[in-house]
Design a protein around this motif. Structure first.
Motif, PDB file in Angstrom:
ATOM      1  N   ASN A  14       0.850  -1.180   0.000  1.00 42.79           N
ATOM      2  CA  ASN A  14       0.000   0.000   0.000  1.00 42.79           C
ATOM      3  C   ASN A  14       0.894   1.240   0.000  1.00 42.79           C
ATOM      4  O   ASN A  14       1.399   1.647   1.040  1.00 42.79           O
ATOM      5  CB  ASN A  14      -0.871  -0.094   1.266  1.00 42.79           C
ATOM      6  N   LYS A  18       0.032   3.683   5.996  1.00 46.11           N
ATOM      7  CA  LYS A  18       0.628   4.179   7.249  1.00 46.11           C
ATOM      8  C   LYS A  18       2.140   3.960   7.277  1.00 46.11           C
ATOM      9  O   LYS A  18       2.878   4.773   7.837  1.00 46.11           O
ATOM     10  CB  LYS A  18      -0.059   3.498   8.430  1.00 46.11           C
ATOM     11  N   THR A  19       2.594   2.863   6.689  1.00 50.82           N
ATOM     12  CA  THR A  19       4.046   2.624   6.643  1.00 50.82           C
ATOM     13  C   THR A  19       4.707   3.761   5.876  1.00 50.82           C
ATOM     14  O   THR A  19       5.726   4.322   6.311  1.00 50.82           O
ATOM     15  CB  THR A  19       4.345   1.279   5.940  1.00 50.82           C
ATOM     16  N   TYR A  91       1.887  -7.670   9.809  1.00 51.83           N
ATOM     17  CA  TYR A  91       1.025  -8.720   9.276  1.00 51.83           C
ATOM     18  C   TYR A  91       1.104  -9.903  10.246  1.00 51.83           C
ATOM     19  O   TYR A  91       2.161 -10.504  10.390  1.00 51.83           O
ATOM     20  CB  TYR A  91       1.498  -9.165   7.886  1.00 51.83           C
ATOM     21  N   TRP A  92       0.019 -10.196  10.890  1.00 52.79           N
ATOM     22  CA  TRP A  92      -0.043 -11.294  11.864  1.00 52.79           C
ATOM     23  C   TRP A  92       1.123 -11.251  12.838  1.00 52.79           C
ATOM     24  O   TRP A  92       1.861 -12.211  12.993  1.00 52.79           O
ATOM     25  CB  TRP A  92      -0.131 -12.668  11.177  1.00 52.79           C
ATOM     26  N   SER A  93       1.289 -10.073  13.422  1.00 48.34           N
ATOM     27  CA  SER A  93       2.308  -9.867  14.457  1.00 48.34           C
ATOM     28  C   SER A  93       3.739 -10.022  13.950  1.00 48.34           C
ATOM     29  O   SER A  93       4.669 -10.188  14.730  1.00 48.34           O
ATOM     30  CB  SER A  93       2.078 -10.797  15.660  1.00 48.34           C
ATOM     31  N   GLY A 129      -4.269  -2.438  12.246  1.00 50.44           N
ATOM     32  CA  GLY A 129      -5.584  -3.042  12.449  1.00 50.44           C
ATOM     33  C   GLY A 129      -5.917  -3.076  13.930  1.00 50.44           C
ATOM     34  O   GLY A 129      -6.109  -2.040  14.569  1.00 50.44           O
ATOM     35  N   SER A 130      -5.943  -4.286  14.496  1.00 53.15           N
ATOM     36  CA  SER A 130      -6.272  -4.447  15.917  1.00 53.15           C
ATOM     37  C   SER A 130      -5.254  -3.764  16.827  1.00 53.15           C
ATOM     38  O   SER A 130      -5.543  -3.464  17.976  1.00 53.15           O
ATOM     39  CB  SER A 130      -6.298  -5.950  16.256  1.00 53.15           C
ATOM     40  N   GLY A 131      -4.047  -3.553  16.306  1.00 60.80           N
ATOM     41  CA  GLY A 131      -2.960  -3.015  17.136  1.00 60.80           C
ATOM     42  C   GLY A 131      -2.085  -4.111  17.710  1.00 60.80           C
ATOM     43  O   GLY A 131      -0.986  -3.844  18.212  1.00 60.80           O
ATOM     44  N   ASN A 132      -2.546  -5.356  17.616  1.00 62.82           N
ATOM     45  CA  ASN A 132      -1.740  -6.461  18.136  1.00 62.82           C
ATOM     46  C   ASN A 132      -0.483  -6.641  17.276  1.00 62.82           C
ATOM     47  O   ASN A 132      -0.529  -6.454  16.062  1.00 62.82           O
ATOM     48  CB  ASN A 132      -2.552  -7.758  18.140  1.00 62.82           C
TER      49      ASN A 132
HETATM   50  C1  LIG Z   1      -2.278 -10.170   6.047  1.00 56.67           C
HETATM   51  C2  LIG Z   1      -2.499  -9.063   7.028  1.00 56.67           C
HETATM   52  C3  LIG Z   1      -2.263  -9.282   8.359  1.00 56.67           C
HETATM   53  C4  LIG Z   1      -2.450  -8.246   9.295  1.00 56.67           C
HETATM   54  N1  LIG Z   1      -2.161  -8.480  10.613  1.00 56.67           N
HETATM   55  C5  LIG Z   1      -2.279  -7.461  11.497  1.00 56.67           C
HETATM   56  C6  LIG Z   1      -1.930  -7.639  12.871  1.00 56.67           C
HETATM   57  O1  LIG Z   1      -1.446  -8.692  13.311  1.00 56.67           O
HETATM   58  N2  LIG Z   1      -2.080  -6.575  13.717  1.00 56.67           N
HETATM   59  C7  LIG Z   1      -2.572  -5.361  13.277  1.00 56.67           C
HETATM   60  O2  LIG Z   1      -2.708  -4.438  14.057  1.00 56.67           O
HETATM   61  N3  LIG Z   1      -2.911  -5.182  11.983  1.00 56.67           N
HETATM   62  C8  LIG Z   1      -2.765  -6.186  11.088  1.00 56.67           C
HETATM   63  N4  LIG Z   1      -3.066  -5.966   9.768  1.00 56.67           N
HETATM   64  C9  LIG Z   1      -3.486  -4.618   9.352  1.00 56.67           C
HETATM   65  C10 LIG Z   1      -2.299  -3.800   8.844  1.00 56.67           C
HETATM   66  O3  LIG Z   1      -1.302  -3.664   9.831  1.00 56.67           O
HETATM   67  C11 LIG Z   1      -2.782  -2.442   8.415  1.00 56.67           C
HETATM   68  O4  LIG Z   1      -3.610  -2.567   7.293  1.00 56.67           O
HETATM   69  C12 LIG Z   1      -1.651  -1.465   8.150  1.00 56.67           C
HETATM   70  O5  LIG Z   1      -2.173  -0.186   8.041  1.00 56.67           O
HETATM   71  C13 LIG Z   1      -0.923  -1.810   6.931  1.00 56.67           C
HETATM   72  O6  LIG Z   1       0.073  -0.831   6.705  1.00 56.67           O
HETATM   73  P1  LIG Z   1      -0.056   0.104   5.439  1.00 56.67           P
HETATM   74  O7  LIG Z   1      -1.131   1.106   5.747  1.00 56.67           O
HETATM   75  O8  LIG Z   1       1.277   0.723   5.284  1.00 56.67           O
HETATM   76  O9  LIG Z   1      -0.391  -0.782   4.284  1.00 56.67           O
HETATM   77  C14 LIG Z   1      -2.893  -6.982   8.840  1.00 56.67           C
HETATM   78  C15 LIG Z   1      -3.131  -6.776   7.460  1.00 56.67           C
HETATM   79  C16 LIG Z   1      -2.928  -7.797   6.570  1.00 56.67           C
HETATM   80  C17 LIG Z   1      -3.171  -7.514   5.106  1.00 56.67           C
END
Ligand SMILES: Cc1cc2nc3c(=O)[nH]c(=O)nc-3n(C[C@H](O)[C@H](O)[C@H](O)COP(=O)(O)O)c2cc1C
Length: 267
Positions: A14, A18-19, A91-93, A129-132
């Motif tokens: 993306n 946010k990254t 992504y998944w921690s 996402g969840s913040g985890n």
């Molecule tokens: C495959 C996948 C796994 C993810 N796992 C997590 C997670 O473990 N914890 C979390 O807070 N968000 C998770 N997210 C959400 C991403 O961290 C979130 O979309 C983030 O903004 C992605 O960064 P970006 O905006 O630079 O693309 C996940 C998203 C994807 C697509």
């Protein structure tokens, strides 16, 4: 060898996510201090999976045994930068696959010769996402920096909840990184390097600590919108932890987190 450019790598598919915001903020902080900066979208240069060229031909040749134009492109940028900012979504921690594949290959090829020793660096792993995974996502990045003998600063636990304060902190650290460029600071030995990385905050938190950190961030960021029960819950969790009552503390932390998520949606 290295020039003075502060290089930012965005390890998310993306490009405007946010990254990208966090890496860009660090580069802005660096540019404000007079650094030359360059941002590369790793989505344009996705490294292939390591195919394991036993017995480590790549380490001898300082080059991947298999053709990988993306690896060559990114490696050339990284090996000649003055400082590195590496950002990944969580992504998944964990880190994203594209960041992981780069780190796996670079470690294999360069860990022994350590051409990046002393190069200042900063990593981001944004749990959007969840913040985890706000801490566990950072660990592979900082392990990579440590193995490459780089001089890391930070990290900044980053979630969608505290993004604005993380962006601010990113700008400050980008400026700090610039002050370190050129004055390469290799570690005197393995012990000094391990102690440096052990001294960085957050990275040694266990699962309970990570969850407590997240609940604290959401509570703080909600400010006046936070349910009063949230601050009380955190205090109770801390008291329980001090007594070694971990399961009860975790239950309290989960309640705070869940209340926070609801309040966040209602703001
Ligand atoms: C495959 C996948 C796994 C993810 N796992 C997590 C997670 O473990 N914890 C979390 O807070 N968000 C998770 N997210 C959400 C991403 O961290 C979130 O979309 C983030 O903004 C992605 O960064 P970006 O905006 O630079 O693309 C996940 C998203 C994807 C697509």
């Amino acid at each position: 060898m290295g020039d003075s450019t502060v290089l930012g790598l965005v390890g998310s598919p993306n490009r405007n996510g946010k990254t990208n915001q966090l890496v860009t903020a660090a580069l802005e902080g660096a540019a404000d201090r007079g650094a030359r900066v360059e941002l590369v979208q790793m989505a344009d240069h996705v490294v292939n999976a390591c195919k394991d060229c036993l017995p480590s031909e790549c380490e001898k040749n300082l080059k991947c045994t298999y053709e990988d134009a993306s690896l060559e492109y990114l490696t050339q940028k990284i090996l000649t930068c003055g400082a590195l900012v590496l950002g990944s979504p969580v992504y998944w921690s964990e880190t994203s696959g594209m960041v992981k594949f780069l780190m796996i290959k670079m470690t294999r090829i360069y860990a022994r010769t350590a051409p990046l020793k002393g190069v200042p660096t900063l990593g981001f792993a944004v749990a959007g996402g969840s913040g985890n995974g706000l801490v566990s996502g950072l660990r592979p990045l900082y392990h990579f920096f440590q193995t490459m003998q780089m001089r890391a600063i930070g990290p900044v636990p980053s979630t969608r909840f505290n993004l604005n304060s993380a962006l601010q902190r990113s700008r400050e650290l980008g400026a700090e990184l610039t002050g370190m460029v050129g004055a390469q600071q290799p570690f005197a030995g393995l012990e000094e390097r391990l102690a440096w990385y052990d001294s960085l905050p957050y990275l040694d938190l266990n699962r309970t600590g990570e969850r407590r950190l997240l609940a604290g961030i959401i509570t703080a960021e909600l400010g006046d919108n936070a349910d009063l029960e949230m601050a009380r819950g955190l205090a109770k969790a801390d008291a329980l932890l001090a007594e070694g009552r971990q399961i009860e503390a975790l239950a309290e932390i989960t309640r705070v987190y869940e209340t926070g998520i609801k309040d966040w949606g209602r703001r």
